[in-house]
Design an enzyme around this catalytic site. Sequence first.
Site, short mmCIF file in Angstrom:
data_model
loop_
_atom_site.label_atom_id
_atom_site.label_comp_id
_atom_site.label_asym_id
_atom_site.label_seq_id
_atom_site.Cartn_x
_atom_site.Cartn_y
_atom_site.Cartn_z
N SER A 127 0.99 -1.13 0.07
CA SER A 127 -0.03 0.14 0.06
C SER A 127 0.77 1.28 0.08
O SER A 127 1.91 1.12 0.55
CB SER A 127 -0.85 0.02 1.35
OG SER A 127 -1.57 1.39 1.22
N TYR A 145 -1.76 0.28 10.12
CA TYR A 145 -2.13 -0.56 8.76
C TYR A 145 -0.84 -0.55 7.92
O TYR A 145 -0.54 -1.26 7.51
CB TYR A 145 -3.23 0.20 8.16
CG TYR A 145 -3.51 -0.02 6.81
CD1 TYR A 145 -3.27 0.86 5.74
CD2 TYR A 145 -3.90 -1.36 6.38
CE1 TYR A 145 -3.33 0.55 4.58
CE2 TYR A 145 -3.96 -1.76 5.03
CZ TYR A 145 -3.75 -0.54 3.96
OH TYR A 145 -3.75 -1.08 2.68
N LYS A 202 1.99 -3.28 6.59
CA LYS A 202 2.23 -3.68 5.11
C LYS A 202 3.81 -3.32 4.81
O LYS A 202 4.19 -4.15 3.93
CB LYS A 202 1.27 -2.50 4.29
CG LYS A 202 -0.10 -2.75 4.35
CD LYS A 202 -0.23 -3.92 3.43
CE LYS A 202 -1.74 -4.40 3.19
NZ LYS A 202 -2.19 -5.74 2.34
C1 WQD Z 1 -9.14 10.40 -0.06
C2 WQD Z 1 -9.39 11.81 0.03
C3 WQD Z 1 -9.61 12.70 2.40
C4 WQD Z 1 -13.59 10.89 2.55
C5 WQD Z 1 -6.34 5.53 1.84
C6 WQD Z 1 -6.26 4.34 2.95
C7 WQD Z 1 -6.03 3.14 1.75
C8 WQD Z 1 -5.14 3.07 1.10
C9 WQD Z 1 -5.12 4.52 0.23
C10 WQD Z 1 -4.59 0.87 0.07
C11 WQD Z 1 -8.50 12.54 1.46
C12 WQD Z 1 -10.53 12.94 1.51
C13 WQD Z 1 -12.39 11.29 2.28
C14 WQD Z 1 -14.58 11.93 2.75
C15 WQD Z 1 -13.00 13.75 2.12
N1 WQD Z 1 -5.25 2.15 -0.06
N2 WQD Z 1 -12.13 12.64 1.91
N3 WQD Z 1 -14.25 13.19 2.34
O1 WQD Z 1 -6.90 8.74 3.17
O2 WQD Z 1 -5.97 8.31 0.87
O3 WQD Z 1 -6.30 6.69 2.48
O4 WQD Z 1 -5.13 5.60 1.05
O5 WQD Z 1 -4.14 0.66 0.98
O6 WQD Z 1 -7.41 2.95 1.24
O7 WQD Z 1 -5.10 4.53 3.60
O8 WQD Z 1 -8.30 7.68 1.30
O9 WQD Z 1 -10.55 7.71 0.76
O10 WQD Z 1 -10.09 8.04 3.12
O11 WQD Z 1 -9.26 9.79 1.35
O12 WQD Z 1 -12.94 14.93 1.73
O13 WQD Z 1 -16.06 11.58 3.02
O14 WQD Z 1 -10.45 11.93 -0.01
O15 WQD Z 1 -9.34 13.61 3.26
O16 WQD Z 1 -7.88 13.77 1.06
P1 WQD Z 1 -6.72 8.19 2.00
P2 WQD Z 1 -9.66 8.32 1.38
#
Ligand code: WQD
Length: 328
Positions: free
Chosen positions: A119, A143, A147
Site C-alpha cells: 500500500s 495499517y 504493510k
Molecule cells: C481520500 C481523500 C480525504 C472521505 C487511503 C487508505 C487506503 C490506501 C489508500 C490501500 C483524502 C478525502 C475522504 C470523505 C473527504 N489504499 N475525503 N471526504 O486517506 O488517501 O487513505 O489510502 O491500501 O485505502 O489508506 O483515502 O479515501 O480516506 O481519502 O474529503 O468523506 O478524500 O481527506 O484527501 P486516503 P480516503
Amino acid sequence: MSVLITGGAGYIGAHVVRLLRDRGDDVVVVDDLSGGDATRLGDTPLVEFDLVAVDAVDRLREVVERHAVTSIIHFAARKQVGESVAHPEWYFRDNIGSLANVVEASAAAGVTRLVYSSSAAVYGLPGGAAVTEDDATVPINPYGESKLVGEWLVRDAANAHGLRSVSLRYFNVAGAGWNDLGDPNVQNLVTIAIDRTARGLAPVVFGDSFDTPDGTGVRDYVHVMDLAEAHLAALDALATAEGPADAVVYNVGTGRGASVREVLAGLAAASGTDLEPIIDPPRPGDPPSVVADASRIAAELGWRSTRTLDDMVDSAWRAHEWRARTSA
Ligand code: WQD
C-alpha cells in the site's frame, strides 16, 4: 498457470480472479469471508479458513498440492486505517501473521512466486512531489506499518527460501470492472460520497485549505481494473526466467493527482445529483497530496494505467445503482 489467491472474495481480489479465469488460468481462492463475498467468485473453487489459524500452514499446503499451485497472490488483510489505530494488535497479528503463514507454506510446498498486496500507506506523509519507490517509508498508522513489515518479510524470504516476489503499493483504488464487483465498503472517498449522494445527503470534504490547486486533498486514484491488470503483469513477469529474481516493489498508480472536488464533480456528473458539499475540518494527519511516480512498473513490467477518473466514478456509481436494484 495455477494461482492461489488469498482474499480472492474481496473487492480487488475478485477482479483479479475474474481476469485470470477469463484468460483460462486455473484459480483457487482461500478466504475466511470475514470481509469477502463468495458470490463474486462464480464457480471458482473456494476454500474457507482463517489464515492465522493454528493449522493454516498445513491447510495452505494441502490447497497448493491439490491444485498444483505455481503462484500465489496474497490479498487477505485488514485495511481500515482508523481500525488499525484503535486495534494495532489486530493488524500486526492478522496482516503479518497471515503473510508469514503463506510464506511458510510456500517454502514447504516449493512455491517460489508471490505477488503481495502492499500500500501507498507505507509512505506515511510523503512530500508534495510524486512518490517513488526509493522515497522514505515512514508509515503513520499501524495499517501502513503492517504493510511495510510484510514487504520486509517477503524480502527476507527471498534470501531464506528463494521466494521471488512482487510487492504492489496500491494508491487510491476505485471503480468497478463489472457491476457485481463494485466496492460495497463505505470507507473511502468515492464509496462514501456515492453512499451519501444516493441517500440525498451532501458529500463531506475534509478540509479545503490545503496547499493544493483547489485547496482540497489530492490523491492518485487508480481504476480497480488497471490495478487488477497490474497483478497479472506481475504474475506473468514472475513466470519468466527474466522476471524478478528476488523481491521487487512497485507503485501502482496513474501518476496523476485528483482533488476531492474533482472527484465530487465527476460523481455529480455520473449521478445527475449535484449537492453542495459540507466543508469539515481536515482529518488529523491527512497529507495534502499523495501521488505516485509509476515509472518503474511501466519500465520493468510494461504496465500503465489506461482508465480515467471519470471511468472510475462512472463505473462505481453504476455498480452502486445495480446493487441497489438487485438487492431491493
Ligand atoms: C481520500 C481523500 C480525504 C472521505 C487511503 C487508505 C487506503 C490506501 C489508500 C490501500 C483524502 C478525502 C475522504 C470523505 C473527504 N489504499 N475525503 N471526504 O486517506 O488517501 O487513505 O489510502 O491500501 O485505502 O489508506 O483515502 O479515501 O480516506 O481519502 O474529503 O468523506 O478524500 O481527506 O484527501 P486516503 P480516503
